[in-house]
Design a protein around this motif. Structure first.
Motif, PDB file in Angstrom:
ATOM      1  N   PRO A  71      40.108  40.693  43.996  1.00  0.00           N
ATOM      2  CA  PRO A  71      41.305  40.350  44.769  1.00  0.00           C
ATOM      3  C   PRO A  71      42.280  41.520  44.869  1.00  0.00           C
ATOM      4  O   PRO A  71      42.623  42.158  43.875  1.00  0.00           O
ATOM      5  N   GLY A  72      42.705  41.793  46.094  1.00  0.00           N
ATOM      6  CA  GLY A  72      43.649  42.874  46.334  1.00  0.00           C
ATOM      7  C   GLY A  72      43.020  44.217  46.602  1.00  0.00           C
ATOM      8  O   GLY A  72      43.709  45.152  47.023  1.00  0.00           O
ATOM      9  N   ALA A  73      41.704  44.354  46.346  1.00  0.00           N
ATOM     10  CA  ALA A  73      41.028  45.626  46.592  1.00  0.00           C
ATOM     11  C   ALA A  73      40.616  45.719  48.056  1.00  0.00           C
ATOM     12  O   ALA A  73      40.234  44.723  48.678  1.00  0.00           O
ATOM     13  N   GLY A  74      40.665  46.925  48.584  1.00  0.00           N
ATOM     14  CA  GLY A  74      40.191  47.191  49.930  1.00  0.00           C
ATOM     15  C   GLY A  74      38.947  48.044  49.904  1.00  0.00           C
ATOM     16  O   GLY A  74      38.518  48.531  48.847  1.00  0.00           O
ATOM     17  N   THR A  75      38.378  48.258  51.066  1.00  0.00           N
ATOM     18  CA  THR A  75      37.144  49.024  51.171  1.00  0.00           C
ATOM     19  C   THR A  75      37.282  50.407  50.550  1.00  0.00           C
ATOM     20  O   THR A  75      36.349  50.904  49.896  1.00  0.00           O
ATOM     21  N   ASP A  76      38.429  51.043  50.705  1.00  0.00           N
ATOM     22  CA  ASP A  76      38.613  52.397  50.198  1.00  0.00           C
ATOM     23  C   ASP A  76      38.934  52.446  48.706  1.00  0.00           C
ATOM     24  O   ASP A  76      39.089  53.538  48.144  1.00  0.00           O
ATOM     25  N   ASP A  77      39.028  51.287  48.067  1.00  0.00           N
ATOM     26  CA  ASP A  77      39.223  51.239  46.620  1.00  0.00           C
ATOM     27  C   ASP A  77      37.890  51.145  45.877  1.00  0.00           C
ATOM     28  O   ASP A  77      37.871  51.023  44.647  1.00  0.00           O
TER      29      ASP A  77
END
Length: 383
Positions: A71-77
């Motif tokens: 939760p809260g992570a995006g593709t670039d993370d």
């Protein structure tokens, strides 16, 4: 850069494919492409996949699929790696400098400890305590934090004892590591391998310096796909990507496609249910086996993972024991010395039942033989 031999990986590599009974694995019996096809993987698309270099940090489609689980992570993370081991390697390489300190949980998979020493860091440990149901030794943990570590590493659920920390313990670890200004690296490759089917709480999102590593090798039953990942703060992920371009460059194109299928929530649930179908009955088999050994072993039932960590109730060089077990009986298990805790054996729970039962019979014979020899030697010395 000098680096010590990684005894666990070298020992498994030498012997796991030649012994009669391999009970050294910490994951479940792996799936085949045919079985994945029966679960819905488009095998025609796999056959048509060009064997190209994919984007070196993983395809955007796979990273987006992984990010849904954090939760809260995006593709670039997300950084996709060749197994969780490479994720741990990249994180250590990005964070550690000569003279840094690392606080390392024991027992454990010893990769990060060896890597840290090779990078010039000092490694101190805190233990999970068998007598306290594998809860952390909080005094040792706090002393370790007081020494000023740059990085704190743990596996959760723990390999090899199968401990799942409760929410209170997880919050305590995360808060104290954050207050100490250290990075927290949580290897969660066994998350999803909980025996009761309830996912262990994750360390993700519990601080600005928290990194989680994971992959397909354990609860998914796909070790040969060699797909792992790390999720963390954007700058650290970028630093790891920089190093990835120097190491293995990119994940395999076929592996990336398989992983895109595996991380879909519905498919993940089916793969992890399959893992439990091996782990739970085999755990019960080991429970019964340990109870029949007349006090020669001490054992706490694991909460997660395809392994049991069994303490021998007599003095024993576990490396020598495991070598003799392999030579006499053709059975491979992991000595506790290779997990940072002498006096124990790690037995795999991920094999077909008949293989496990045959292996346990041989292990019983060897335990009884060595225990008798040890008792005679101690008796002779006392006379």
């Amino acid at each position: 850069m000098d680096i010590e031999q990684f005894d666990l990986e070298r020992g498994q590599s030498l012997w796991e494919n030649v012994v009669e009974l391999n009970l050294s694995e910490s994951g479940v019996h792996p799936l085949s492409l045919r079985e994945l096809g029966e679960m819905g993987l488009d095998l025609e698309a796999v056959l048509d996949q060009p064997l190209v270099y994919v984007q070196t940090n993983g395809t955007p489609e796979l990273r987006a699929g992984i990010a849904q689980h954090y939760p809260g992570a995006g593709t670039d993370d997300i950084e996709v790696t060749n197994g969780t081991a490479e994720a741990n390697f990249l994180v250590c390489h990005a964070l550690l400098q000569p003279g840094d300190r690392v606080l390392f949980e024991a027992p454990n998979y010893l990769q990060v400890a060896g890597l840290a020493r090779s990078l010039g860091a000092e490694v101190n440990t805190f233990s999970l305590r068998h007598e306290a149901d594998w809860e952390p030794d909080w005094d040792a943990f706090e002393r370790g934090l007081a020494a000023g570590p740059k990085l704190v590493y743990l596996s959760h659920p723990n390999n090899p004892c199968g401990k799942v920390l409760g929410e209170e313990a997880i919050a305590r670890v995360a808060e104290q590591v954050d207050a100490a200004g250290a990075w927290l690296v949580a290897d969660e490759v066994y998350r999803g391998a909980e025996h009761d089917g309830s996912p262990a709480p994750s360390f993700w999102g519990r601080g600005e310096r928290v990194v989680v590593t994971s992959g397909l090798s354990k609860s998914y039953g796909l070790p040969g796909a060699r797909i792992g990942w790390l999720v963390g703060p954007r700058q650290l992920v970028d630093d790891c990507w920089l190093r990835h371009d120097y190491s293995t460059i990119a994940p395999g194109a076929l592996s990336d496609r398989i992983a895109r299928f595996a991380v879909v929530r519905e498919n993940q649930a089916r793969l992890q249910a399959r893992a439990r179908s091996y782990m739970v009955p085999n755990r019960d088999r080991v429970d019964a086996w340990a109870g029949d050994l007349d006090g020669l072993v001490r054992y706490r039932e694991p909460q997660a993972g395809a392994y049991a960590f069994v303490e021998l109730a007599f003095p024993c060089d576990t490396v020598a024991f495991c070598n003799e077990l392999r030579e006499r009986h053709g059975v491979l298990v992991v000595p506790g010395a290779w997990m940072g805790m002498e006096g124990y054996l790690r037995l795999g729970l991920g094999s077909p039942a008949a293989e496990l039962e045959a292996g346990l019979d041989h292990i019983s014979s060897e335990i009884r033989r060595v225990a008798e020899e040890t008792a005679r030697a101690i008796g002779s010395e006392s006379r």
